[in-house]
Design a protein around this motif. Sequence first.
Motif, PDB file in Angstrom:
ATOM      1  N   VAL A 140       0.853  -1.185   0.000  1.00 17.52           N
ATOM      2  CA  VAL A 140       0.000   0.000   0.000  1.00 17.52           C
ATOM      3  C   VAL A 140       0.888   1.233   0.000  1.00 17.52           C
ATOM      4  O   VAL A 140       1.789   1.357   0.825  1.00 17.52           O
ATOM      5  CB  VAL A 140      -0.878   0.008   1.271  1.00 17.52           C
ATOM      6  N   GLN A 141       0.652   2.094  -0.930  1.00 18.90           N
ATOM      7  CA  GLN A 141       1.399   3.340  -0.899  1.00 18.90           C
ATOM      8  C   GLN A 141       0.467   4.507  -1.147  1.00 18.90           C
ATOM      9  O   GLN A 141      -0.601   4.366  -1.723  1.00 18.90           O
ATOM     10  CB  GLN A 141       2.562   3.320  -1.890  1.00 18.90           C
ATOM     11  N   ARG A 142       0.881   5.658  -0.642  1.00 21.39           N
ATOM     12  CA  ARG A 142       0.045   6.852  -0.751  1.00 21.39           C
ATOM     13  C   ARG A 142       0.817   7.928  -1.506  1.00 21.39           C
ATOM     14  O   ARG A 142       1.997   8.137  -1.267  1.00 21.39           O
ATOM     15  CB  ARG A 142      -0.304   7.383   0.637  1.00 21.39           C
ATOM     16  N   LYS A 143       0.101   8.591  -2.363  1.00 17.65           N
ATOM     17  CA  LYS A 143       0.719   9.649  -3.143  1.00 17.65           C
ATOM     18  C   LYS A 143       0.760  10.928  -2.310  1.00 17.65           C
ATOM     19  O   LYS A 143      -0.226  11.273  -1.651  1.00 17.65           O
ATOM     20  CB  LYS A 143      -0.111   9.872  -4.396  1.00 17.65           C
ATOM     21  N   ILE A 144       1.871  11.599  -2.331  1.00 20.98           N
ATOM     22  CA  ILE A 144       1.978  12.880  -1.638  1.00 20.98           C
ATOM     23  C   ILE A 144       1.879  13.956  -2.696  1.00 20.98           C
ATOM     24  O   ILE A 144       2.789  14.127  -3.501  1.00 20.98           O
ATOM     25  CB  ILE A 144       3.325  12.998  -0.893  1.00 20.98           C
ATOM     26  N   GLU A 145       0.789  14.642  -2.702  1.00 19.33           N
ATOM     27  CA  GLU A 145       0.628  15.693  -3.696  1.00 19.33           C
ATOM     28  C   GLU A 145      -0.234  16.803  -3.143  1.00 19.33           C
ATOM     29  O   GLU A 145      -1.199  16.541  -2.416  1.00 19.33           O
ATOM     30  CB  GLU A 145      -0.008  15.097  -4.962  1.00 19.33           C
ATOM     31  N   ALA A 146       0.136  17.991  -3.475  1.00 18.45           N
ATOM     32  CA  ALA A 146      -0.669  19.124  -3.050  1.00 18.45           C
ATOM     33  C   ALA A 146      -2.008  19.061  -3.755  1.00 18.45           C
ATOM     34  O   ALA A 146      -2.106  18.570  -4.867  1.00 18.45           O
ATOM     35  CB  ALA A 146       0.048  20.419  -3.400  1.00 18.45           C
ATOM     36  N   ARG A 147      -3.046  19.553  -3.060  1.00 21.78           N
ATOM     37  CA  ARG A 147      -4.349  19.595  -3.723  1.00 21.78           C
ATOM     38  C   ARG A 147      -4.338  20.668  -4.780  1.00 21.78           C
ATOM     39  O   ARG A 147      -3.762  21.736  -4.591  1.00 21.78           O
ATOM     40  CB  ARG A 147      -5.416  19.907  -2.689  1.00 21.78           C
TER      41      ARG A 147
END
Lengths: 313, 881
Positions: free
Chosen positions: B610-617
């Motif tokens: 499981v990985q999560r994307k780090i991105e500004a909205r």
Amino acid sequence: NHKPRRSSQNSFGGFKEFYQILQTIHHIHGDDVLLEYADVHGDLLPINNDENFHKAVSLANPVLRIIITKKGERGESTAYCTNSLQRRRKGLGLPGLRPAGSSTTLSKNKSGIMIGPPQDFRQISSIIDVDILPETHRRVRLHKNGSNKPLGFYIRDGVSVRVTPQGVEKVPGVFISRLVRSGIAESTGLLAVNDEILEVNGIDVAGKSLDQVTAMMVANSHNLIVTVKPVNQRNNIAPRGSKNSMGHSGSVGSGGSIGSALSHDSPSPASQSNPITASLKLPGSSSTIKQLETSLTLEKKKLNLDKSFFFLK
Amino acid sequence: MKRFKRHGHESQRDRLKHELFQFTKTVEHGFPHQPSALGYSPSLQLMAIGTRSGAIKLYPLIEPIPGDDKLLLINKAAGFLSKKNLFFPLIYFLILPPCLSPSLRSVPDDYVGRRNLEHVEALQENPVNSNQVVIGYGRGLMVVWDLERVICPQQLESMWWTEDGGSILSSHSDGSYCSWSLTGEDDGEEEEKSDIPYGNFPCKAITKIVQLPTAAGPPFLLFSGGMPRASYGDRHCVTVIHSKTQVAFDFTSRIIDFFVVTDEPSALVVLVEEELVVIDLQTEGWPVIETPYLVPLHSSAITCSHHVSAIPLKLWERIAAAGSLQNTHYSKKPWPITGGQNLAPDPPQRDLLLTGHEDGTVRFWDASGVCLSPLYKLSTAPVFHADADPNDNMSQSAEGEWPPFRKVGCFDPYSDDPRLGIQKIHLCKYSGYLTVAGTAGQVLMLELNDEAAEQTVEAKVMDLLQGQEGFRWKGHTQLDVREEPVMFPPGFQPFTVVQCQPPAVVTALALHSEWKLVAFGTSHGFGIFDYLQKNKVLIKCTLNPSDQLAMEGPLSRVKSIKKSLRQSFRRIRRSRVSLRKHHISNNTKVIQEANARLEAELAEMELAPVQRKIEARSSDDSFTGLVRTLYFADTFLSDSSHNTPSLWAGTNGGGVFAYILSVPPVERRADEPVTAQPAKEIQLMHRAPVVGIVALDGHGVPLPEPLETAHDLARSPEMHGSHHLLVVSEEQFKVFTLPKVSSKTKLKLTAVDGSRVRRVGVAWFVSSKAEDYSEVGLVFLTNQGDVQVLSLPHIKMQVRYPCIRREDVSGIASCVFTKQGQGFYLMSPSEFERFSVSARCLVEPRCLLEAPLHPVSPSQRRPQTEEASSEIQKSLEGDQT
């Protein structure tokens, strides 16, 4: 003085030649000018050496639009990272951050080779707080600067090995799992896959779930400061004497600990233990340049300086 | 010195916090999830329900009393229960080997009542008569079994001693039951009568059989199951036979167990998987007795809930009266389970909990006390032409049908049309106006009427896209409103329905009964409707032109769950059929293939954690225009000297839109139009969804509800001094000054601890020490399942309590707060957990159960804490002697 120019050059000369050609064409001999072009993302980028000149030419599709500006006319904001200097001055409220007063920026119009925050580059990241962190850790600030470039990394759950007084202990941790090609995170060269994330904007992530850490990072995305324990400990800013001993924690995203790392932090000659405050005399430079709390990663330029000093990509 | 003072102040504040806040989970409303066992104590008049999770609940809501000596037998109960920290010693296991009973009478006394006869040591056939077998048990008991006498070769399901002890009833897996008489001295028991009640064709097992005598006349025979396998094998039935009357009660889900409240058999209590049904056996026609608690909240799945505190008596009585007219088919007999005494004081006020359901109904629950009892049920389906099945009602079966079925129970999870689902509810307790909004963009305005009335519901379509081009809605179509007059029973009767276009699910709703305006929002925008003049006042499209996902609608990509379920069932059935065809030839191949596929999938799963994307909205994210919250306020928006009516809307992308409303004075209200002008637009930098907006008056107190001051029920808001606006996003709390709307203070939540605001409400906390001291606070629930309270207007964190497991996403999403600092959330699809953050306002059961002390020998007195084994042993002995 901003002159859009269409150029249909096919002769691939060097930057110097090109510069001279432009000077000739526009009759601006004697004036120092900045050459800039807009890349595919719409970012304004400089042309000031062979490498980015070739890059610019290769991007010309079919024509290259060049903006010529007289040097110094843009005043203070020549740095491509708008307001990044001011923001840095404001302080982060992070524990132990060096007071703003002790930092000095490079004075402008330095003759010779410039190494400080150059005016022709956009700052995209910086290593900060090197003096207060254990050398196994790295605190990186990613500058979004309103650009459309993605932060461009992914995180995952993992297991971290810590050395505690009770012995080696396995604890859950959060790691970088992927870097997006040409995202901010990758282009800094300061973050790597399998680096363990220890803090987000000064807040310890121990005991927090992956979703919580994700939410914290997204909430801070406009000014994201992550403290990582790099998986590759070989390039650490470390005292020369202990450099070899640091190579032990190799490829796994774990190993070492805050405790053990702190033990390295023994008093040592200032010129060695804290390279950030070290003085460096560069050939051709008449004065000693004091380097600051931030070491910079510069985009699209490579400078081969002493590796133990800082990273430049 | 200064430091000293400050310290003193803080400790005083801490003490005050203790007096104001306290977290308690008080009572569980509704029907237990996954019940597994039922028990009843006739002498205590107590009923117990055990669940698969190991909980045992006693009804009427009684706190178990430690050291109680009364036995309560609960079969299959899966464990000891510690409820409210009291150890409950009444539960034990009863394990009997099958087919023990036939020669029980000849078993030496020594062995009677032993928990078991140990293992079978030997089994020998009679050398002369092969029909006789001797079985020797480990404890020395030898039993000679006559195989000829074992008349029912079918597996035994249950046994029952008749009242006089003269015979035994046994029921079997083939749907038969036998009666064994125990009169003969030497022959042992004889089979008297064997019967397959629904015979001829193969029948399912009779799982339990009970026979009860009556004072005068024939006994009652009750059994569960036994239905003909082929035709009615899927029915869940309990059959009651009394004299010539026979009824097969047809239940809505699997039967767990049943018992009969005796002296005379007066009531049959049946626990089925999804509800508890009590049938009055003394009244002609055997009607159902309405349950005062244990009501299945989920008779249709709950889609939203809304709590209204302190209902005025008048409105309460009118709703209750409308509700009583709906319940005429219930028995008049009182609830038969009467144990214990209720010591809880009468609730201080009348509270309503409204639940919206998937089938388009809104149920009104009396949430004032510990019993969440149904008051009234509103159905919105009659307003629309739905694909409803007209013969799907509780009609009595046709004359002469066999078996004589009668449907009972109200659990009915199958919705005819998912578009009917209720998504938002808003009730004005002063005016009796109700607005409900649903899945297909429908917003109904309803008014309480004590008389039945036939009326035409006026439909208004409001196009929220406002000419945005290039979109095609691919979701469900809007509902068809009936054009002809519809007869509505007394209660809430719809008079107008607004239909949003595109018909996307309504995501926000606000009602202002004083201005007679209703505001609603979807993923496309929001609008204001004047329900007095039946005119649209405002439409604002918030859709980002590049947001294709919001445009197309939910069904384009995410199929309705039901549809996909149905399809997958069909697929399974088809694959089973096809599998059977190729069974022999392809069997191994199929298995190999499946295994290979499974392995590949597993390997893939291991490779990609499981990985999560780090991105500004970004403003281009999907559903940024979705309207999350709407709020009417009479506050300062244009200048600091004139307050005006205003509407505030918050979106998923961190946008806040403010409109100044011009509402004509009352005397000209019906003639002059209401208008709305855009006044302010705020874009939160962090772009997190806006989940709440509250205006604070000059004292920092949230503005009262519409009509609240008019009814003298609230202090009028302080209109001098500057008002403030509190904007709650999922990530932070931000206070703006009015009318300039400039940022004043903020509190970051997500940036600091990674949790996000899921549900938010304003509550008044009264001190538990001094009734006249109260504080207003903002109570919210995070995605981590924590309940937290912020002070107002300074937005300082006060307390934080873990409340719901963070994995329980539906529980977190279902939470509602009351104005007194209590809350409800769905702990299972069928149960609300009630909790309180207030130290003063608690609704919790307080009961007393006086257990009659039986003349018991000391050995039977079970100590409270002991090894379970000896306890079980002793209690079993006690039970058998």
